[in-house]
Design a protein around this motif. Sequence first.
Motif, PDB file in Angstrom:
ATOM      1  N   CYS A  41      36.668  28.843  34.617  1.00  0.00           N
ATOM      2  CA  CYS A  41      36.639  30.238  34.181  1.00  0.00           C
ATOM      3  C   CYS A  41      37.150  31.141  35.299  1.00  0.00           C
ATOM      4  CB  CYS A  41      35.228  30.642  33.776  1.00  0.00           C
ATOM      5  SG  CYS A  41      35.211  32.299  33.062  1.00  0.00           S
ATOM      6  N   GLY A  42      38.127  31.938  34.986  1.00  0.00           N
ATOM      7  CA  GLY A  42      38.724  32.803  35.999  1.00  0.00           C
ATOM      8  C   GLY A  42      38.125  34.183  36.038  1.00  0.00           C
ATOM      9  N   ASN A  43      37.673  34.685  34.915  1.00  0.00           N
ATOM     10  CA  ASN A  43      37.174  36.053  34.892  1.00  0.00           C
ATOM     11  C   ASN A  43      35.824  36.163  34.187  1.00  0.00           C
ATOM     12  OD1 ASN A  43      38.140  35.551  32.381  1.00  0.00           O
ATOM     13  ND2 ASN A  43      39.627  37.201  32.345  1.00  0.00           N
ATOM     14  N   LYS A  45      31.933  36.897  33.941  1.00  0.00           N
ATOM     15  CA  LYS A  45      31.156  37.937  34.611  1.00  0.00           C
ATOM     16  C   LYS A  45      30.418  37.391  35.837  1.00  0.00           C
ATOM     17  CE  LYS A  45      27.940  41.647  33.672  1.00  0.00           C
ATOM     18  NZ  LYS A  45      27.194  42.371  32.661  1.00  0.00           N
ATOM     19  N   GLN A  47      30.316  34.358  38.579  1.00  0.00           N
ATOM     20  CA  GLN A  47      31.166  33.308  39.127  1.00  0.00           C
ATOM     21  C   GLN A  47      30.347  32.288  39.900  1.00  0.00           C
ATOM     22  OE1 GLN A  47      34.299  32.478  38.747  1.00  0.00           O
ATOM     23  NE2 GLN A  47      34.756  34.189  37.403  1.00  0.00           N
ATOM     24  N   ASN A  70      40.567  28.305  39.763  1.00  0.00           N
ATOM     25  CA  ASN A  70      40.573  29.668  40.266  1.00  0.00           C
ATOM     26  C   ASN A  70      39.965  29.661  41.660  1.00  0.00           C
ATOM     27  OD1 ASN A  70      40.571  32.361  40.638  1.00  0.00           O
ATOM     28  ND2 ASN A  70      39.151  32.853  38.998  1.00  0.00           N
ATOM     29  N   GLY A  74      37.608  35.064  41.066  1.00  0.00           N
ATOM     30  CA  GLY A  74      37.741  36.403  40.492  1.00  0.00           C
ATOM     31  C   GLY A  74      38.816  36.393  39.449  1.00  0.00           C
ATOM     32  N   GLU A  75      39.506  37.493  39.279  1.00  0.00           N
ATOM     33  CA  GLU A  75      40.587  37.560  38.295  1.00  0.00           C
ATOM     34  C   GLU A  75      41.654  36.531  38.664  1.00  0.00           C
ATOM     35  OE1 GLU A  75      42.185  38.629  34.833  1.00  0.00           O
ATOM     36  OE2 GLU A  75      40.293  39.400  35.594  1.00  0.00           O
ATOM     37  N   GLU A  77      45.021  34.410  39.249  1.00  0.00           N
ATOM     38  CA  GLU A  77      46.418  34.695  39.540  1.00  0.00           C
ATOM     39  C   GLU A  77      47.074  33.395  39.983  1.00  0.00           C
ATOM     40  OE1 GLU A  77      46.410  36.197  44.112  1.00  0.00           O
ATOM     41  OE2 GLU A  77      45.653  37.622  42.657  1.00  0.00           O
TER      42      GLU A  77
END
Length: 99
Positions: A41-43, A45, A47, A70, A74-75, A77
Amino acid sequence: MTVDGGGARGAADKVFRHNGAGTMVIKNFRVEDFGKLYRSCGNCKTQYARHVVIDDVLATVPGKKIVGINTNLGEPEEAGSGPDSTSCLYTAADVAYRP
């Protein structure tokens, strides 16, 4: 969590998405016509550090990615591809390509 055996076909996106903490093991599995076999899971709530072990998986085309991780928790990329000796640990000898 351990998935030992089975398969998936025709997954437009993710076959497995790992939202919680811990290690997911996927072994003795077959996947074809897929977006990603595994994605942390990248985003989410909340982590957590997540780990994945892939062993004896047969992936046939079409398929986009075996694993998406990830590293920044966090978000997501795009940060790279292939082994990096920190987060993505494998060697070329670990992967067999069959025509």
